[in-house]
Design a protein around this motif. Structure first.
Motif, short mmCIF file in Angstrom:
data_model
loop_
_atom_site.label_atom_id
_atom_site.label_comp_id
_atom_site.label_asym_id
_atom_site.label_seq_id
_atom_site.Cartn_x
_atom_site.Cartn_y
_atom_site.Cartn_z
N GLY A 1 -1.88 4.93 5.76
CA GLY A 1 -2.56 6.14 5.32
C GLY A 1 -3.07 6.07 3.91
N SER A 2 -2.92 7.18 3.19
CA SER A 2 -3.48 7.27 1.84
C SER A 2 -2.73 6.40 0.83
CB SER A 2 -3.53 8.73 1.37
OG SER A 2 -2.24 9.26 1.27
N HIS A 3 -1.54 5.89 1.19
CA HIS A 3 -0.85 4.95 0.30
C HIS A 3 -1.75 3.75 -0.02
CE1 HIS A 3 3.13 6.64 0.01
NE2 HIS A 3 3.36 6.59 1.29
N LEU A 4 -2.61 3.39 0.92
CA LEU A 4 -3.43 2.19 0.78
C LEU A 4 -4.88 2.49 0.41
CD1 LEU A 4 -2.04 0.34 3.93
CD2 LEU A 4 -1.26 0.15 1.57
N SER A 5 -5.12 3.71 -0.04
CA SER A 5 -6.48 4.14 -0.36
C SER A 5 -6.67 4.29 -1.87
CB SER A 5 -6.77 5.48 0.32
OG SER A 5 -7.96 6.03 -0.15
N LYS A 6 -7.70 3.63 -2.38
CA LYS A 6 -8.03 3.80 -3.81
C LYS A 6 -8.41 5.24 -4.10
CE LYS A 6 -9.35 -0.91 -4.73
NZ LYS A 6 -10.38 -1.85 -5.17
N LYS A 7 -9.11 5.88 -3.14
CA LYS A 7 -9.55 7.27 -3.31
C LYS A 7 -8.36 8.20 -3.58
CE LYS A 7 -11.88 11.01 -0.82
NZ LYS A 7 -12.58 11.41 0.39
N TYR A 8 -7.22 7.91 -2.97
CA TYR A 8 -6.04 8.76 -3.13
C TYR A 8 -5.00 8.15 -4.08
CZ TYR A 8 -8.06 11.40 0.67
OH TYR A 8 -8.91 12.16 1.44
N GLY A 9 -5.43 7.22 -4.92
CA GLY A 9 -4.56 6.73 -5.98
C GLY A 9 -3.73 5.51 -5.66
N TYR A 10 -3.97 4.88 -4.52
CA TYR A 10 -3.24 3.66 -4.13
C TYR A 10 -1.74 3.85 -4.40
CZ TYR A 10 -3.10 -1.28 -2.86
OH TYR A 10 -2.87 -2.47 -2.22
N THR A 11 -1.16 4.86 -3.76
CA THR A 11 0.23 5.26 -4.03
C THR A 11 1.28 4.29 -3.50
OG1 THR A 11 0.18 6.71 -2.09
CG2 THR A 11 -0.32 7.71 -4.23
N ILE A 12 0.84 3.21 -2.86
CA ILE A 12 1.79 2.16 -2.48
C ILE A 12 2.47 1.62 -3.74
CG2 ILE A 12 0.09 0.30 -2.51
CD1 ILE A 12 1.63 -0.96 -0.16
N ASN A 13 1.80 1.75 -4.87
CA ASN A 13 2.39 1.28 -6.13
C ASN A 13 3.71 1.96 -6.44
OD1 ASN A 13 0.40 -0.63 -6.67
ND2 ASN A 13 -0.92 0.88 -7.66
N GLU A 14 3.88 3.22 -6.02
CA GLU A 14 5.15 3.91 -6.22
C GLU A 14 6.26 3.23 -5.42
OE1 GLU A 14 4.99 8.19 -5.68
OE2 GLU A 14 2.94 8.22 -6.45
N ILE A 15 5.95 2.81 -4.20
CA ILE A 15 6.92 2.13 -3.35
C ILE A 15 7.25 0.76 -3.93
CG2 ILE A 15 7.37 1.25 -1.02
CD1 ILE A 15 5.34 3.46 -0.05
N LEU A 16 6.23 0.05 -4.37
CA LEU A 16 6.43 -1.26 -4.98
C LEU A 16 7.26 -1.15 -6.26
CD1 LEU A 16 2.84 -2.72 -4.44
CD2 LEU A 16 4.92 -3.31 -3.17
N LYS A 17 7.00 -0.09 -7.04
CA LYS A 17 7.76 0.15 -8.27
C LYS A 17 9.24 0.39 -7.95
CE LYS A 17 8.09 3.73 -11.43
NZ LYS A 17 7.64 5.05 -11.72
N ASP A 18 9.50 1.04 -6.82
CA ASP A 18 10.88 1.30 -6.39
C ASP A 18 11.54 0.05 -5.79
OD1 ASP A 18 10.86 3.94 -7.23
OD2 ASP A 18 10.20 4.70 -5.28
N GLN A 19 10.80 -1.04 -5.69
CA GLN A 19 11.29 -2.33 -5.21
C GLN A 19 11.87 -2.25 -3.80
OE1 GLN A 19 13.88 -3.58 -8.44
NE2 GLN A 19 12.14 -4.58 -9.44
N LEU A 20 11.19 -1.49 -2.95
CA LEU A 20 11.60 -1.41 -1.56
C LEU A 20 10.84 -2.44 -0.74
CD1 LEU A 20 11.70 2.46 -1.32
CD2 LEU A 20 13.64 0.93 -0.92
N PRO A 21 11.51 -3.06 0.23
CA PRO A 21 10.83 -4.06 1.05
C PRO A 21 9.90 -3.40 2.07
CG PRO A 21 13.06 -3.76 1.84
CD PRO A 21 12.91 -2.90 0.60
N ILE A 22 8.64 -3.76 2.03
CA ILE A 22 7.67 -3.23 2.97
C ILE A 22 7.51 -4.22 4.10
CG2 ILE A 22 5.25 -2.56 3.27
CD1 ILE A 22 5.29 -1.73 0.26
N THR A 23 7.79 -3.76 5.32
CA THR A 23 7.69 -4.61 6.49
C THR A 23 6.24 -4.82 6.88
OG1 THR A 23 9.81 -3.74 7.25
CG2 THR A 23 8.46 -4.90 8.88
#
Length: 175
Positions: free
Chosen positions: A45-67
């Motif tokens: 979803g919007s986690h991977l969208s530049k338009k919505y701030g590429y919020t996957i960075n929050e998950i990466l910052k939390d150092q959680l493993p993304i499957t």
């Protein structure tokens, strides 16, 4: 003394935006740190969208493993034709990932249209589905129908209060 060999449960958690990640974050951390479970985190979803701030960075910052990261064309949120195209393509994408993960349970939150394909896959693959925030009311918007549809697909319901529990029971779900 008898020893039991318990299998770790593969718990798949789906997050598609900053709002649901905020609600899911503590659960994701608990599953990740648990000795009895294996976290399978799907980010879309919007986690991977530049338009919505590429919020996957929050998950990466939390150092959680993304499957798995599953890109969707969600930049046309209000174009119903584009939403239908996105849903049909995402059904196939999510199914491939869930087939590979083979989870013991899937956890989703809310009422966004991105969770519909995940709920359908859980139903047809006979994977228990846990839904957070069912039974809530948002009159006059599409989210309400999506939330109730996901509630009907779900096996386990986590509600935020007794009124919403009552709403789910009124839909015919088990208390």
């Amino acid at each position: 003394m008898k020893r039991y060999n318990f299998k770790k449960r593969k718990i798949c958690i789906f997050t598609s935006n900053r709002a649901d990640y905020g609600h899911l974050k503590n659960v994701i951390f608990k599953v990740h740190k648990s000795k009895s479970s294996i976290l399978k985190l799907i980010v879309s979803g919007s986690h991977l969208s530049k338009k919505y701030g590429y919020t996957i960075n929050e998950i990466l910052k939390d150092q959680l493993p993304i499957t798995s990261k599953i890109a969707l064309n969600i930049n046309n949120d209000f174009n119903k034709k584009k939403i239908i195209e996105t849903l049909s393509k995402s059904l196939i994408k999510f199914d491939k990932v869930i087939d590979k993960i083979n989870p013991d349970i899937i956890l989703i939150l809310g009422d966004r249209y991105e969770i519909l394909p995940v709920a359908q896959i859980a139903l047809f693959r006979n994977i228990p589905l846990a839904h957070i925030h069912g039974g809530e009311i948002t009159s006059g918007v599409l989210d309400e129908q999506i939330r109730h549809a996901v509630t009907k697909f779900s096996d386990i319901h986590f509600v935020s209060n007794q009124i919403f529990k009552k709403n789910i029971v009124s839909l015919g779900e088990n208390e």
